[in-house]
Design an enzyme around this catalytic site. Structure first.
Site, mmCIF file in Angstrom:
data_model
loop_
_atom_site.group_PDB
_atom_site.id
_atom_site.type_symbol
_atom_site.label_atom_id
_atom_site.label_comp_id
_atom_site.label_asym_id
_atom_site.label_seq_id
_atom_site.Cartn_x
_atom_site.Cartn_y
_atom_site.Cartn_z
ATOM 1 N N ASP A 1 42.063 22.448 89.621
ATOM 2 C CA ASP A 1 42.788 21.925 90.760
ATOM 3 C C ASP A 1 41.942 22.246 91.991
ATOM 4 O OD1 ASP A 1 44.820 20.799 92.158
ATOM 5 O OD2 ASP A 1 46.393 22.017 91.244
ATOM 6 N N LYS B 1 47.338 44.325 93.518
ATOM 7 C CA LYS B 1 45.954 44.782 93.630
ATOM 8 C C LYS B 1 45.885 46.001 94.541
ATOM 9 C CE LYS B 1 42.814 41.034 92.875
ATOM 10 N NZ LYS B 1 42.594 39.736 93.411
ATOM 11 N N TRP C 1 50.294 18.764 94.385
ATOM 12 C CA TRP C 1 51.166 18.721 93.211
ATOM 13 C C TRP C 1 51.298 17.301 92.676
ATOM 14 C CZ3 TRP C 1 52.538 23.206 91.086
ATOM 15 C CH2 TRP C 1 52.469 24.353 91.892
ATOM 16 N N TRP D 1 54.672 22.006 88.352
ATOM 17 C CA TRP D 1 53.922 21.075 87.507
ATOM 18 C C TRP D 1 54.786 20.371 86.472
ATOM 19 C CZ3 TRP D 1 51.092 21.841 82.518
ATOM 20 C CH2 TRP D 1 50.171 20.817 82.287
ATOM 21 N N LYS E 1 56.027 44.191 90.774
ATOM 22 C CA LYS E 1 54.999 43.158 90.753
ATOM 23 C C LYS E 1 53.630 43.807 90.622
ATOM 24 C CE LYS E 1 54.316 39.149 93.259
ATOM 25 N NZ LYS E 1 54.424 38.293 94.431
ATOM 26 N N GLN F 1 56.758 26.854 87.240
ATOM 27 C CA GLN F 1 56.366 25.444 87.133
ATOM 28 C C GLN F 1 57.528 24.513 86.796
ATOM 29 O OE1 GLN F 1 53.566 24.558 88.236
ATOM 30 N NE2 GLN F 1 52.584 26.557 88.346
ATOM 31 N N PRO G 1 45.923 22.349 85.461
ATOM 32 C CA PRO G 1 44.709 22.840 86.115
ATOM 33 C C PRO G 1 45.004 24.016 87.039
ATOM 34 C CG PRO G 1 45.453 20.814 87.162
ATOM 35 C CD PRO G 1 46.369 21.058 85.999
#
Ligand SMILES: [Zn+2]
Ligand SMILES: [Zn+2]
Length: 991
Positions: A79, A619, A533, A573, A616, A569, A40
């Site tokens: 999530d 924005k 988590w 996760w 990276k 992850q 999620p």
């Protein structure tokens, strides 16, 4: 030109109207599930390239298994809990700290989180849909749903009952702003290099003569232990100084004062100073000596007489510092371990929100590590030490320091009470279960993930926060009783409280109390909520409300066949899924009746998408194009295909390049579209019958064998979850189809041999249709469009059945033909060598030549015919040995050697001129927009006798190649010069 955006929007409409996704799930049997878990995402921001990568994988794999006949349910999840949303609401409501938040009210705060958390859900759904990802977003699960939370409670209770959960005090990293501990994998996400202020402080010995070797030394000034620290703010919490008992220490005299430091570090510490070494001693000589604390705040505390002394610790080295280490048990793991052994009072001079306690009178309330200026407090410490004669030296010090992954505040290592899953207890099983997982790329299994498991520490699962699933732990108010009750379900809580419970959030359940079974006092819930988590690790159970619902279905489909996420992850996760599944299936009485296992069998770990310059994506810097703009330009298929063929599928970074997307659009989407248009030009609305008898034509045999090869390569790699390896062969296949099969077959389609033309047409139909199926998981829009056009979907209305509901193409033994693949490679190699020989001789391909000889195994005559046409030579001859001769150019590569005859005879020259005439005429036809339906009359005007002769001699050939019904002398037209002869050509449409 393939109009990607228009076509994709058309296909999206079709899917929506047709309910193709729903059909693709519902029409498959529940007995044959393929289980995929969707990690999620937080909905607190908009999707970025990382999400598009994940979504591409999470769409491609299920589409493949659907076509293989499995039922692949795909449920979207959100999530909802945790710091990401809490931070946003804190900012919105202007609540800088916990005090303000609690004053505002946890009820109102939590409800604000609830109402805002899905703020971007609608934008997500638009983007996810636009990139062609099929997932059920209407029937989504949310970690804040009461059903989900109840399953989380169940998981916790199972772990509790099995003895895998404990409450303990440990030094952990806390975020002082969020005022909560973080788990060790959260900490690893936020390391940054920062400059700090380090100090070397003076801990003055109370009775230096008591140290054996110093007994006889006449000391006329104070004797200080020197200890170095990078966290001056921990000095008020000092309780011990550690030495290593076997190390050599020196007593040094400098400017009337005495210092004790490790012998090995002496020169470094006193470099350039007029010091004098007075004596040597062992660390063990110093153990037990008492000193005066550098800050006086805790001198009078209970047990203080046992503190402020020198102890031994193994971890003391002479790598840096002074060889003496200041210990503040509340602020370091090593420090805490020593403290537990030494029976000294525990000083906690900083609160959970990172401020000095009132005992630290000079600095009470000051933040120890300020976010905007993290050195500010250390500077105050230095000033204090200096003014009290306790500062030896200070230095700027650059090091890697952890920050909060959510709010960027520098973390503090802080001993606090927390709830843990005892991961160390099941470590062996975690490692074993890991061996049964197929990791893509494979090195993650024993590398990044395996190593993380090997070093696994107990997992802190509680957070001192508000918006999360509360820990279902109720504790007796009476301190001496300490009774604990853990709730594993809503029903259990209702039974205890006799109240109806329909929401499990903190502000609701904290109000529910009941009386202690043991002593009758009040049982109250502890304050903490779960680490989010823990909740995402519990999603397999939560999304199905297991074991309260879907018991059989869940157990039938556990563990999942497939998951996919980014490589961060491995510590997030993937890790929490693995821990919880292993814990739940481990031991004598597993909580889920399946064999011991982790939560998933196959996992693809993707790498990072970086900006084109390798930095990276930012924005602020705007160093990357908006994903939706790229989709508008080249289509979602192109971006999907670009990503899935990229190193990102191997957990490597990709420098995103729009040019790369354009290339995929050209190579795959537009090229196939052109092939389709070519096909339609000859087929019209005719629906080709399936290939009946095998075509005798070698090009047909070859492209069908290539198609078999493609199916095999794609299937094998899809089954191994090697998505890049599965998708890349498509690029070569499309090039072969377009640049070789179609180009070489062009004349067959137009040709007079009707039987051969029919074979060509039905072969191309068959190839395009199967290619559409092979493309379906990767470029779902293009696949639908191709397939639809081949089926004349516009004529069939609702009866058209989507390519995504078709079965995956299985291998067809009859069409496999290794020999033809090999021979065609030889033929193409000969062509390549022949072309390079022509180039060397400076003869254009339009100029016919007499022959080429080749030396390798003999290939069939039909292939030789193809070579002849491609190289424009009259004869292709096999020979045992190609010799160097004056009339030829010889080329060789691998085992193939060719000799091209480069003598241009008068006859060949004439033929070359005819070719030029044909080419010029057809170019004019094209310019006028004529199609193969249009016949013409061709008029010429020339003074050249040779040209006139030639036109008469080759009239038939010219007319047939230009679709000219007449070829006559006439005036007007474009003048041109061929081989020094002037001629003008004019054409008239004759229909
Ligand atoms: Zn924070
Ligand atoms: Zn009690």
């Amino acid at each position: 030109m393939y109009k990607a955006n228009n076509n994709e929007l058309e296909v999206l409409n079709f899917w929506k109207k047709d309910k193709t996704f729903e059909k693709s799930v519902n029409e498959r049997s529940e007995e044959k599930p393929y289980v995929f878990y969707d990690g999620p995402p937080f909905a607190t921001g908009l999707p970025h390239y990382g999400h598009i990568v994940a979504s591409t994988m999470k769409d491609t794999v299920p589409r493949y298994w659907t076509m293989k006949g499995y039922r692949v349910e795909r449920r979207w999840g959100w999530d909802c809990h945790g710091l990401p949303i809490e931070n946003i609401i804190e900012k919105e409501l202007n609540l800088p700290g916990k005090k303000e938040l609690e004053a505002y009210g946890i009820d109102a705060f939590n409800e604000a989180c609830r109402s805002t958390v899905l703020k971007y859900a609608n934008e997500w759904s638009i983007i996810i849909n636009r990139i062609g990802r099929w997932v059920d977003m209407e029937n989504d699960y949310k970690t804040m749903d009461v059903e989900f939370m109840e399953s989380v409670w169940w998981v916790f209770k199972e772990l509790w009952d099995k003895g895998y959960v404990y409450e303990g005090k440990k030094p952990m990293h806390i975020c002082p702003r969020c005022a909560t501990p973080l788990s060790n994998f959260e900490v690893t996400q936020g390391y940054k290099d920062i400059k700090d202020l380090s100090v070397t402080a003076k801990f003055t010995l109370l009775e230096p003569q008591q140290v054996g070797p110093l007994h006889d030394i006449d000391m006329d000034g104070p004797v200080h232990l020197l200890a170095w620290t990078t966290t001056p703010w921990t000095l008020p919490g000092n309780i011990l100084v550690a030495v290593e008992k076997n190390l050599e220490y020196s007593l040094v005299k400098l400017e009337g004062e005495y210092y004790i430091v490790a012998k090995d570090l002496l020169m470094k510490i006193f470099e350039g100073k007029p010091f004098e070494v007075m004596a040597q001693m062992k660390g063990s000589d110093l153990v037990g000596a008492h000193y005066e604390p550098v800050f006086p705040y805790f001198l009078k505390m209970e047990g203080a007489e046992n503190g402020f002394r020198v102890v031994h610790a193994d971890f003391v080295t002479t790598d840096e510092g002074t060889g003496l280490v200041h210990l503040a048990p509340a602020f370091g793991t090593d420090d805490y371990e020593v403290f537990r052994k030494e029976n000294v009072p525990f000083i906690q001079h900083v609160t959970m929100d990172g401020r000095f306690t009132p005992e630290v009178t000079d600095f009470a309330g000051m933040e120890v590590k300020q976010r905007e200026d993290h050195m500010a407090t250390d500077v105050e410490m230095v000033k204090y030490l200096a003014s009290h004669g306790k500062l030896f030296s200070k230095q700027k010090y650059e090091h890697s320091y952890p920050h909060c992954w959510r709010c960027d505040t520098p973390l503090l290592n802080y001993a606090t009470s927390s709830w843990f899953v005892e991961v160390t207890k099941i470590k062996e099983q975690l490692l074993k279960n890991n061996q049964n997982i197929n990791w893509i790329p494979e090195h993650i299994k024993d590398g990044r993930f395996g190593k993380w498991l090997e070093g696994a520490k107990d997992w802190a699962i509680s957070r001192n926060r508000y918006w999360g699933t509360p820990l279902p732990v109720w504790r007796c108010d009476a301190e001496e009783c300490g009774e604990i009750a853990v709730m594993g379900s809503v029903a259990e809580l209702e039974k205890h409280t006799s109240e109806k419970v329909d929401d499990l959030h903190k502000h609701i359940v904290d109000k529910l109390t009941f009386s202690c079974e043991k002593c009758g006092q009040n049982m109250k819930r502890i304050e903490e909520v779960f680490d989010c988590w823990f909740e995402s690790g519990a999603m397999p159970y939560g999304q199905m409300h297991y074991p309260f619902e879907n018991k059989q279905k869940f157990e039938h489909g556990f563990p999942a066949q497939f998951i996919a996420e980014g490589q961060d992850q491995t510590r997030g996760w993937f890790y929490t899924l693995h821990i919880l599944a292993t814990a739940l299936t481990y031991g004598e009485k597993p909580s889920i009746p399946v064999d011991m296992t982790g939560a998933f069998r196959n996992v693809i770990v993707n790498g990072l998408v970086l900006a084109e310059d390798g930095k990276k994506m930012s924005k602020r810097l705007q160093n990357y194009p908006d994903p939706m703009d790229v989709v508008d330009k080249y289509g979602a298929d192109a971006i999907r295909f670009y990503l899935i063929t990229s190193p990102v599928m191997h957990a490597e970074s990709l420098n995103f390049s729009e040019e790369g997307v354009r290339e995929m659009y050209n190579k795959v989407c537009n090229t196939l579209w052109n092939v389709l248009e070519f096909y339609k030009m000859f087929a019209g609305d005719m629906e080709s019958p399936p290939l009946q008898t095998p075509s005798p034509n070698v090009l047909d045999k070859w492209i069908l064998a290539r198609l078999q090869e493609l199916i095999r390569d794609v299937s094998t790699n899809m089954e191994a979850y090697a998505l890049a390896e599965a998708s890349r062969p498509i690029i070569d296949f499309v090039a072969d189809l377009s640049q070789w099969y179609v180009r070489r077959s062009r004349d067959r389609f137009k040709g007079s041999d009707e039987e051969d033309a029919a074979f060509a047409l039905s072969t191309l139909h068959n190839v395009l249709e199967t290619t559409a199926k092979v493309l379906a998981p990767f470029t779902p829009f293009l696949a639908e469009k191709l397939y639809g056009e081949l089926q004349n979907w516009h004529l069939h209305g609702d009866n058209y059945v989507s390519v995504h509901l078709q079965a995956w193409p299985e291998g067809n033994g009859e069409m496999q033909d290794e020999q033809v693949l090999k021979d065609m490679n030889v033929a193409r190699k000969i062509v390549e060598l022949g072309l390079s020989a022509r180039k060397e001789a400076g003869i254009k391909v339009r100029q016919p030549l007499q022959y080429i000889r080749y030396q390798t195994e003999k290939i069939s005559e039909s292939l030789e015919q193809i070579i002849a046409e491609e190289l424009n030579v009259k004869e292709v001859m096999h020979t045992e040995a190609v010799r160097e001769q004056d009339d030829r150019v010889v080329k060789e590569d691998q085992n193939i050697r060719v000799g091209l005859n480069v003598i241009v005879t008068d006859e060949l020259k004439k033929e070359g001129v005819v070719r030029e005439l044909i080419r010029a005429t057809n170019q004019e036809r094209k310019k006028q927009g004529l199609t193969i339906e249009d016949k013409i009359a061709l008029f010429y005007d020339t003074d050249s006798e040779d040209m006139r002769t030639l036109l008469t001699e080759y009239a038939a050939e010219i007319q047939s190649a230009t679709l000219a019904l007449e070829l006559e002398a006439g005036s007007g037209g474009e003048p041109l010069e061929i081989d020094e002869m002037k001629i003008a050509l004019k054409l008239e449409v004759k229909n």
